[in-house]
Design a protein around this motif. Structure first.
Motif, PDB file in Angstrom:
ATOM      1  N   LEU A 197       9.246  -8.535  23.022  1.00 48.27           N
ATOM      2  CA  LEU A 197       8.610  -8.464  21.708  1.00 48.27           C
ATOM      3  C   LEU A 197       9.701  -8.343  20.640  1.00 48.27           C
ATOM      4  CD1 LEU A 197       5.625  -6.059  22.486  1.00 48.27           C
ATOM      5  CD2 LEU A 197       5.607  -8.562  22.339  1.00 48.27           C
ATOM      6  N   ALA A 198       9.794  -9.377  19.821  1.00 54.59           N
ATOM      7  CA  ALA A 198      10.740  -9.397  18.701  1.00 54.59           C
ATOM      8  C   ALA A 198       9.944  -9.708  17.436  1.00 54.59           C
ATOM      9  CB  ALA A 198      11.832 -10.435  18.945  1.00 54.59           C
ATOM     10  N   THR A 199       8.872  -8.952  17.257  1.00 48.60           N
ATOM     11  CA  THR A 199       7.910  -9.248  16.187  1.00 48.60           C
ATOM     12  C   THR A 199       8.375  -8.794  14.817  1.00 48.60           C
ATOM     13  OG1 THR A 199       6.728  -7.241  16.893  1.00 48.60           O
ATOM     14  CG2 THR A 199       5.880  -9.339  17.673  1.00 48.60           C
ATOM     15  N   GLY A 200       9.488  -8.058  14.744  1.00 44.20           N
ATOM     16  CA  GLY A 200      10.078  -7.713  13.464  1.00 44.20           C
ATOM     17  C   GLY A 200       9.247  -6.734  12.654  1.00 44.20           C
ATOM     18  N   ALA A 201       9.324  -6.900  11.351  1.00 42.86           N
ATOM     19  CA  ALA A 201       8.622  -6.016  10.419  1.00 42.86           C
ATOM     20  C   ALA A 201       8.050  -6.852   9.295  1.00 42.86           C
ATOM     21  CB  ALA A 201       9.579  -4.958   9.861  1.00 42.86           C
ATOM     22  N   ARG A 202       7.061  -6.315   8.649  1.00 41.72           N
ATOM     23  CA  ARG A 202       6.481  -6.982   7.475  1.00 41.72           C
ATOM     24  C   ARG A 202       6.770  -6.133   6.241  1.00 41.72           C
ATOM     25  NH1 ARG A 202       2.131  -4.776  10.337  1.00 41.72           N
ATOM     26  NH2 ARG A 202       0.980  -3.167   9.230  1.00 41.72           N
ATOM     27  N   ALA A 203       6.775  -6.791   5.105  1.00 41.43           N
ATOM     28  CA  ALA A 203       7.030  -6.078   3.857  1.00 41.43           C
ATOM     29  C   ALA A 203       5.947  -5.030   3.631  1.00 41.43           C
ATOM     30  CB  ALA A 203       7.058  -7.056   2.686  1.00 41.43           C
ATOM     31  N   ARG A 204       6.378  -3.836   3.306  1.00 40.27           N
ATOM     32  CA  ARG A 204       5.435  -2.756   3.036  1.00 40.27           C
ATOM     33  C   ARG A 204       4.858  -2.939   1.636  1.00 40.27           C
ATOM     34  NH1 ARG A 204       6.265   2.380   0.674  1.00 40.27           N
ATOM     35  NH2 ARG A 204       4.638   3.886   1.256  1.00 40.27           N
ATOM     36  N   ARG A 205       3.538  -2.915   1.550  1.00 41.37           N
ATOM     37  CA  ARG A 205       2.880  -3.042   0.252  1.00 41.37           C
ATOM     38  C   ARG A 205       2.193  -1.718  -0.061  1.00 41.37           C
ATOM     39  NH1 ARG A 205       2.417  -8.249  -1.967  1.00 41.37           N
ATOM     40  NH2 ARG A 205       1.028  -7.304  -3.498  1.00 41.37           N
ATOM     41  N   PRO A 206       2.714  -0.970  -1.024  1.00 42.36           N
ATOM     42  CA  PRO A 206       2.034   0.265  -1.420  1.00 42.36           C
ATOM     43  C   PRO A 206       0.682  -0.059  -2.029  1.00 42.36           C
ATOM     44  CG  PRO A 206       3.790  -0.272  -2.955  1.00 42.36           C
ATOM     45  CD  PRO A 206       3.917  -1.240  -1.820  1.00 42.36           C
ATOM     46  N   ASP A 207      -0.110   0.952  -2.247  1.00 45.21           N
ATOM     47  CA  ASP A 207      -1.469   0.760  -2.762  1.00 45.21           C
ATOM     48  C   ASP A 207      -1.413   0.515  -4.269  1.00 45.21           C
ATOM     49  OD1 ASP A 207      -4.194   0.608  -2.961  1.00 45.21           O
ATOM     50  OD2 ASP A 207      -4.516   2.776  -2.962  1.00 45.21           O
ATOM     51  N   LEU A 208      -1.087  -0.722  -4.644  1.00 44.36           N
ATOM     52  CA  LEU A 208      -1.023  -1.086  -6.052  1.00 44.36           C
ATOM     53  C   LEU A 208      -2.429  -1.254  -6.605  1.00 44.36           C
ATOM     54  CD1 LEU A 208       1.823  -3.767  -5.822  1.00 44.36           C
ATOM     55  CD2 LEU A 208       2.031  -1.295  -6.197  1.00 44.36           C
ATOM     56  N   GLN A 209      -2.628  -0.806  -7.816  1.00 42.33           N
ATOM     57  CA  GLN A 209      -3.959  -0.805  -8.415  1.00 42.33           C
ATOM     58  C   GLN A 209      -4.052  -1.846  -9.525  1.00 42.33           C
ATOM     59  OE1 GLN A 209      -6.469   1.232  -7.227  1.00 42.33           O
ATOM     60  NE2 GLN A 209      -4.941   1.776  -5.669  1.00 42.33           N
ATOM     61  N   GLY A 210      -5.286  -2.303  -9.775  1.00 46.22           N
ATOM     62  CA  GLY A 210      -5.547  -3.167 -10.907  1.00 46.22           C
ATOM     63  C   GLY A 210      -5.855  -4.601 -10.501  1.00 46.22           C
ATOM     64  N   PRO A 211      -6.497  -5.360 -11.393  1.00 45.96           N
ATOM     65  CA  PRO A 211      -6.927  -6.733 -11.070  1.00 45.96           C
ATOM     66  C   PRO A 211      -5.777  -7.706 -10.859  1.00 45.96           C
ATOM     67  CG  PRO A 211      -7.302  -6.232 -13.397  1.00 45.96           C
ATOM     68  CD  PRO A 211      -6.935  -4.940 -12.734  1.00 45.96           C
ATOM     69  N   ALA A 212      -4.575  -7.386 -11.330  1.00 44.77           N
ATOM     70  CA  ALA A 212      -3.436  -8.292 -11.150  1.00 44.77           C
ATOM     71  C   ALA A 212      -2.531  -7.859 -10.003  1.00 44.77           C
ATOM     72  CB  ALA A 212      -2.631  -8.390 -12.444  1.00 44.77           C
ATOM     73  N   ALA A 213      -2.951  -6.857  -9.224  1.00 43.53           N
ATOM     74  CA  ALA A 213      -2.095  -6.366  -8.139  1.00 43.53           C
ATOM     75  C   ALA A 213      -1.806  -7.465  -7.114  1.00 43.53           C
ATOM     76  CB  ALA A 213      -2.749  -5.168  -7.465  1.00 43.53           C
ATOM     77  N   SER A 214      -2.746  -8.389  -6.921  1.00 41.80           N
ATOM     78  CA  SER A 214      -2.546  -9.459  -5.939  1.00 41.80           C
ATOM     79  C   SER A 214      -1.475 -10.452  -6.385  1.00 41.80           C
ATOM     80  CB  SER A 214      -3.859 -10.192  -5.681  1.00 41.80           C
ATOM     81  OG  SER A 214      -4.345 -10.797  -6.873  1.00 41.80           O
ATOM     82  N   ARG A 215      -1.081 -10.406  -7.664  1.00 42.46           N
ATOM     83  CA  ARG A 215      -0.040 -11.318  -8.154  1.00 42.46           C
ATOM     84  C   ARG A 215       1.366 -10.820  -7.831  1.00 42.46           C
ATOM     85  NH1 ARG A 215      -1.913 -13.717 -14.075  1.00 42.46           N
ATOM     86  NH2 ARG A 215      -3.906 -14.581 -13.376  1.00 42.46           N
ATOM     87  N   VAL A 216       1.489  -9.574  -7.391  1.00 44.97           N
ATOM     88  CA  VAL A 216       2.800  -9.001  -7.096  1.00 44.97           C
ATOM     89  C   VAL A 216       3.285  -9.540  -5.750  1.00 44.97           C
ATOM     90  CG1 VAL A 216       4.108  -6.878  -6.776  1.00 44.97           C
ATOM     91  CG2 VAL A 216       2.190  -6.931  -8.383  1.00 44.97           C
ATOM     92  N   LEU A 217       4.481 -10.114  -5.746  1.00 47.60           N
ATOM     93  CA  LEU A 217       5.041 -10.694  -4.535  1.00 47.60           C
ATOM     94  C   LEU A 217       5.817  -9.653  -3.734  1.00 47.60           C
ATOM     95  CD1 LEU A 217       6.397 -14.044  -6.023  1.00 47.60           C
ATOM     96  CD2 LEU A 217       4.293 -13.706  -4.707  1.00 47.60           C
ATOM     97  N   ALA A 218       5.969  -9.913  -2.449  1.00 48.01           N
ATOM     98  CA  ALA A 218       6.822  -9.111  -1.563  1.00 48.01           C
ATOM     99  C   ALA A 218       7.576 -10.084  -0.676  1.00 48.01           C
ATOM    100  CB  ALA A 218       5.982  -8.149  -0.732  1.00 48.01           C
ATOM    101  N   VAL A 219       8.851  -9.803  -0.417  1.00 42.88           N
ATOM    102  CA  VAL A 219       9.699 -10.743   0.321  1.00 42.88           C
ATOM    103  C   VAL A 219      10.296 -10.059   1.541  1.00 42.88           C
ATOM    104  CG1 VAL A 219      11.813 -12.106   0.236  1.00 42.88           C
ATOM    105  CG2 VAL A 219      10.243 -12.129  -1.706  1.00 42.88           C
TER     106      VAL A 219
END
Length: 468
Positions: A197-219
């Motif tokens: 298993l070399a599944t790595g890690a995913r970007a941690r997304r804190p609990d961002l609030q508001g209608p535009a929170a989905s526009r915030v990118l993570a890399v």
């Protein structure tokens, strides 16, 4: 004439299905539901409210597709590769080592096995195309004038041919049948003698609030970085049309957040860097060193604010839309403009001085660390805590036929998050498989802050994934 939906009775009698998020690999199982979102077991995917989003990456229902498990003892047709059922069965009958994940850990384990003398069949299953690239280079690529294409060092197909590996690209690992030693992917099931298993890690997304929170990118991978670069190109074009710099918000001043802030500021962006702690990298550096880092970022045009409490991410109003210039225009590699998702947003926050702030941004990025990718291991009943728990010397999981390495592995209570241990871990696992053990020796990690003119080396006890 288009057929209508099946009668309710027929729907209720049909087998419950599972649906795959094509963005992050999460599986929505209709039989299980989604308790965190208040969706009861037995809820059909089409009956989930239209505003429901993937609890991991935040995409909508349109980014899910149905998947069906292969019948017990049967092979699924690998349509994407054109393999026949007979060919798949023949391949399965000789599978020995299967690796899940084509990052540095997956390819490192593959090469280590060949270097250790293993000549048996190898299969590498990955949700991406297997392109080889350096993840640490992502946060400094702009300053080095590296395009997304140049970041790719070698194609997955080319390396697979070099190492004599059967590459299952665009294959999400869905289930692990440890009893029959079979990995189920979206491109069929694969039998194994040893699984890595070399599944790595995913970007941690804190609990961002508001209608535009989905526009915030993570890399955290090359594909997400390509999205960021395209969005930055669009924002730069729109900002230039109204005579200003593109405004970039970065939430999180750990190692990656600081490097991205420096890189984009040097590329001409007006960067705002927000951090909950008072200083950048405050969890890893002593105050004098963290202060020097803050001052170096400021000298490059980064506006840093510490002690920040975030408010809601709001959509820009119509006036802000007009002031923002061209909306949704970007430049492709061939030059012409094409439509691109609108990433603009407004954020309110307070800082350590108690001041309330509000600003408009063309683009936002969250750099809040990473989380080990352990969903497959947890579903399979392997021991997991924060990561997949492995033996400190052999890197074997709670199942003697399954190993784990890299960011997904937890060794003596510590997670990965640096590149250096991966090759040593790969050699240890290869030695275990070929019968020439090379015990793994965990060493204190070293981090290099890649900001020109400010050489910082961090040598200390391992950080938690959230601190990077």
């Amino acid at each position: 004439m288009t057929a209508g939906p099946p009668p309710q009775g027929a729907r209720s009698a049909a087998a419950l299905r599972r649906w795959l998020c094509e963005a992050c690999g999460l599986v929505y199982d209709e039989a299980v539901g989604d308790a965190d979102s208040g969706i009861a077991p037995g809820t059909r995917f089409e009956d989930i409210p239209d505003d429901w989003r993937c609890p991991i990456c935040g995409v909508g229902k349109a980014d899910f597709r149905p998947i069906e498990p292969a019948p017990a003892g049967a092979a699924r047709t690998a349509a994407a590769s054109g393999a026949s059922v007979a060919g798949m069965l023949a391949a399965q009958s000789r599978e020995a080592v299967v690796i899940v994940g084509a990052g540095a850990a997956g390819w490192g384990a593959t090469r280590a096995l060949r270097d250790a003398g293993y000549r048996g069949p190898l299969t590498l299953a990955t949700a991406c195309d297997g392109t080889v690239y350096s993840k640490p280079a992502l946060s400094v690529a702009l300053g080095r004038d590296m395009t997304v294409e140049r970041l790719g060092e070698q194609s997955g197909a080319a390396l697979a041919a070099e190492l004599d590996v059967r590459l299952l690209e665009r294959a999400w690992a869905v289930d692990l049948d440890r009893t029959h030693r079979r990995l189920l992917t979206t491109r069929g099931s694969v039998r194994y003698r040893h699984l890595i298993l070399a599944t790595g890690a995913r970007a941690r997304r804190p609990d961002l609030q508001g209608p535009a929170a989905s526009r915030v990118l993570a890399v955290n991978d090359l594909a997400a970085y390509a999205t960021l670069r395209a969005a930055f190109a669009a924002a730069s074009l729109a900002a230039a049309a109204v005579g200003r710099k593109p405004r970039l918000l970065i939430v999180g001043a750990g190692l990656v957040g600081c490097e991205f802030a420096n890189d984009f500021a040097c590329a001409g962006a007006q960067v705002t860097l927000l951090e909950a702690l008072d200083l950048p990298l405050g969890a890893r550096l002593d105050p004098p060193a963290a202060t020097r880092l803050r001052d170096a970022l400021t000298a490059r045009g980064v506006s840093f604010e510490g002690g920040v409490a975030l408010g809601a991410f709001a959509l820009p109003d119509s006036a802000a839309s007009l002031a923002g210039g061209l909306v949704g225009a970007s430049v492709g590699t061939s030059g012409p403009m094409h439509a691109d998702p609108d990433r603009r947003l407004v954020l309110e926050w307070s800082n350590s001085a108690g001041h309330q702030r509000r600003a408009d941004f063309d683009l936002a990025l969250v750099a809040a660390g990473v989380e080990p990718e352990i969903r497959l291991a947890r579903r399979a009943g392997l021991t997991v805590v924060r990561g997949i728990v492995v033996d400190a010397h052999s890197l074997c999981t709670s199942d003697e036929s399954v190993f784990a390495l890299g960011d997904c592995a937890e060794v003596q209570g510590q997670l990965g998050s640096t590149i250096e241990p991966i090759l040593r871990q790969a050699r240890t696992i290869a030695g275990q498989i070929v019968g020439t053990p090379v015990p793994y020796d965990a060493c204190p990690p070293v981090w290099i802050v890649k900001i020109p003119g400010l050489p910082l080396t961090i040598r200390s006890a391992p950080a938690t994934a959230e601190q990077l």
